[in-house]
Design an enzyme around this catalytic site. Structure first.
Site, mmCIF file in Angstrom:
data_model
loop_
_atom_site.group_PDB
_atom_site.id
_atom_site.type_symbol
_atom_site.label_atom_id
_atom_site.label_comp_id
_atom_site.label_asym_id
_atom_site.label_seq_id
_atom_site.Cartn_x
_atom_site.Cartn_y
_atom_site.Cartn_z
ATOM 1 N N LYS A 32 0.856 -1.183 0.016
ATOM 2 C CA LYS A 32 -0.048 -0.047 -0.045
ATOM 3 C C LYS A 32 0.859 1.322 -0.064
ATOM 4 O O LYS A 32 1.618 1.248 0.876
ATOM 5 C CB LYS A 32 -0.946 0.055 1.367
ATOM 6 C CG LYS A 32 -1.756 1.208 1.339
ATOM 7 C CD LYS A 32 -2.918 1.299 2.515
ATOM 8 C CE LYS A 32 -2.398 1.646 3.519
ATOM 9 N NZ LYS A 32 -2.181 3.096 3.783
ATOM 10 N N ASP A 59 -3.280 4.315 -2.006
ATOM 11 C CA ASP A 59 -4.362 4.511 -0.740
ATOM 12 C C ASP A 59 -4.389 6.412 -0.821
ATOM 13 O O ASP A 59 -3.580 6.837 -0.100
ATOM 14 C CB ASP A 59 -3.931 4.108 0.418
ATOM 15 C CG ASP A 59 -4.623 4.609 1.689
ATOM 16 O OD1 ASP A 59 -5.939 4.886 1.490
ATOM 17 O OD2 ASP A 59 -4.475 4.427 2.797
ATOM 18 N N LYS A 61 -7.354 8.075 -0.982
ATOM 19 C CA LYS A 61 -8.781 8.528 -0.614
ATOM 20 C C LYS A 61 -9.283 9.723 -1.177
ATOM 21 O O LYS A 61 -9.614 10.551 -0.763
ATOM 22 C CB LYS A 61 -8.742 8.734 1.009
ATOM 23 C CG LYS A 61 -8.187 7.494 1.646
ATOM 24 C CD LYS A 61 -8.143 7.777 3.272
ATOM 25 C CE LYS A 61 -7.514 6.534 4.015
ATOM 26 N NZ LYS A 61 -6.189 6.570 3.885
ATOM 27 N N ASP A 64 -13.901 14.629 -3.689
ATOM 28 C CA ASP A 64 -14.072 15.728 -4.400
ATOM 29 C C ASP A 64 -15.445 15.773 -5.062
ATOM 30 O O ASP A 64 -16.223 14.953 -5.250
ATOM 31 C CB ASP A 64 -12.727 16.057 -5.243
ATOM 32 C CG ASP A 64 -12.637 17.651 -5.194
ATOM 33 O OD1 ASP A 64 -13.550 18.368 -5.251
ATOM 34 O OD2 ASP A 64 -11.491 17.949 -5.064
ATOM 35 N N ILE A 65 -15.700 16.905 -5.969
ATOM 36 C CA ILE A 65 -16.614 16.625 -6.654
ATOM 37 C C ILE A 65 -16.796 15.695 -7.797
ATOM 38 O O ILE A 65 -15.453 15.498 -8.115
ATOM 39 C CB ILE A 65 -17.136 18.224 -7.520
ATOM 40 C CG1 ILE A 65 -15.952 18.554 -8.364
ATOM 41 C CG2 ILE A 65 -17.242 19.415 -6.252
ATOM 42 C CD1 ILE A 65 -16.043 19.882 -9.150
ATOM 43 N N THR A 122 -10.574 3.689 10.776
ATOM 44 C CA THR A 122 -10.387 2.847 11.981
ATOM 45 C C THR A 122 -10.039 3.683 13.218
ATOM 46 O O THR A 122 -9.917 3.113 14.365
ATOM 47 C CB THR A 122 -9.334 1.497 11.430
ATOM 48 O OG1 THR A 122 -8.384 2.026 11.162
ATOM 49 C CG2 THR A 122 -10.199 0.374 10.837
ATOM 50 N N ARG A 214 2.542 -0.715 10.872
ATOM 51 C CA ARG A 214 3.602 -0.720 11.723
ATOM 52 C C ARG A 214 4.053 -1.972 12.219
ATOM 53 O O ARG A 214 5.025 -2.072 12.670
ATOM 54 C CB ARG A 214 3.481 0.515 12.900
ATOM 55 C CG ARG A 214 3.620 1.796 12.084
ATOM 56 C CD ARG A 214 2.835 2.952 12.979
ATOM 57 N NE ARG A 214 1.367 2.828 12.926
ATOM 58 C CZ ARG A 214 0.675 3.878 13.390
ATOM 59 N NH1 ARG A 214 1.231 4.936 14.064
ATOM 60 N NH2 ARG A 214 -0.616 3.803 13.253
#
Length: 238
Positions: A32, A59, A61, A64-65, A122, A214
């Site tokens: 990722k 990733d 995310k 927006d419009i 999360t 991590r």
């Protein structure tokens, strides 16, 4: 996609990524790439990972419009990534536009990247959702509502906590993907996560894939940590 373990590359430079991946030499991983790494290194980091035969979850995310997300996804489709995501809170038209952009940007004869929607991070708790986002419904109800809208919009799945997966499995098609971060071994630090589970619990809950950062990237022996996570996730007894 099912039973995938995705390693979150929580690094800020290509040099750190190279150092981390060196002990995994010759192994094809699912990795990722998030905002920190992509904003620093740009598309070059994706080309590097592709050259080494790794699968990529980009990733970013998007939120927006609809037209902006569509054009953004059209560009991202050219990077050879396997999966991208948006925020479900952007609404159904935005999510539909994301898929349209991916289809438009994918070269003929190639499969478009999977597109999944973030339901609630999360790191979000019920209390935070109510106080800061002014959402009064239960966290489970919100996640299910967003997941249903993602499915209706033509997306392939969602990002959610594994704790919510049994609920989604009861209401959505079996092939709908549930990609679940917030994964820790029992002895690991929780850090900034709130809704967390172990790899074994994620498997028992029915998660399609888990995302681990991590607990692997900061381990003294990342390869060993990855192998232990993978074994527990796949239900392998040693």
């Amino acid at each position: 996609m099912n039973q995938s373990l995705v390693i979150a590359l929580d690094f800020s430079s290509k040099q750190e990524v190279e150092q981390f991946l060196q002990p995994f030499e010759g192994e094809s991983l699912f990795l990722k790439v998030g905002m920190e790494l992509f904003y620093k290194e740009g598309p070059a980091i994706l080309a590097y990972l592709n050259e080494h035969n790794h699968r990529i979850f980009l990733d970013l995310k998007l939120h927006d419009i609809p037209n902006t997300v569509k054009q953004g996804m059209k560009s991202l489709a050219n990077y050879g990534v396997d999966m991208v995501n948006v925020h479900a809170a952007g609404g159904t038209r935005m999510m539909e536009a994301a898929v349209e952009g991916l289809i438009a940007g994918t070269q003929a004869g190639k499969q478009r990247p999977l597109c999944i929607a973030v339901t609630q991070l999360t790191s979000t708790s019920q209390g935070m959702m109510e106080r800061e986002l002014l959402i009064k419904e239960s966290l489970n109800d919100v996640v299910l509502h967003y997941a249903k809208q993602a499915d209706e919009s033509g997306l392939d799945g969602v990002v959610c906590s594994s704790l919510e997966v049994p609920l989604l499995r009861a209401h959505l098609r079996p092939s709908f993907l549930t990609v679940t971060p917030g994964i820790r071994m029992a002895e690991d630090s929780v850090d900034d996560q709130v809704r967390i589970v172990t790899p074994q619990q994620a498997r028992e809950n029915g998660s399609s894939a888990i995302v681990v950062g991590r607990s692997i990237t900061k381990a003294k022996n990342p390869v060993l940590a990855y192998q232990k996570m993978k074994q527990q996730w796949e239900g392998v007894t040693v």
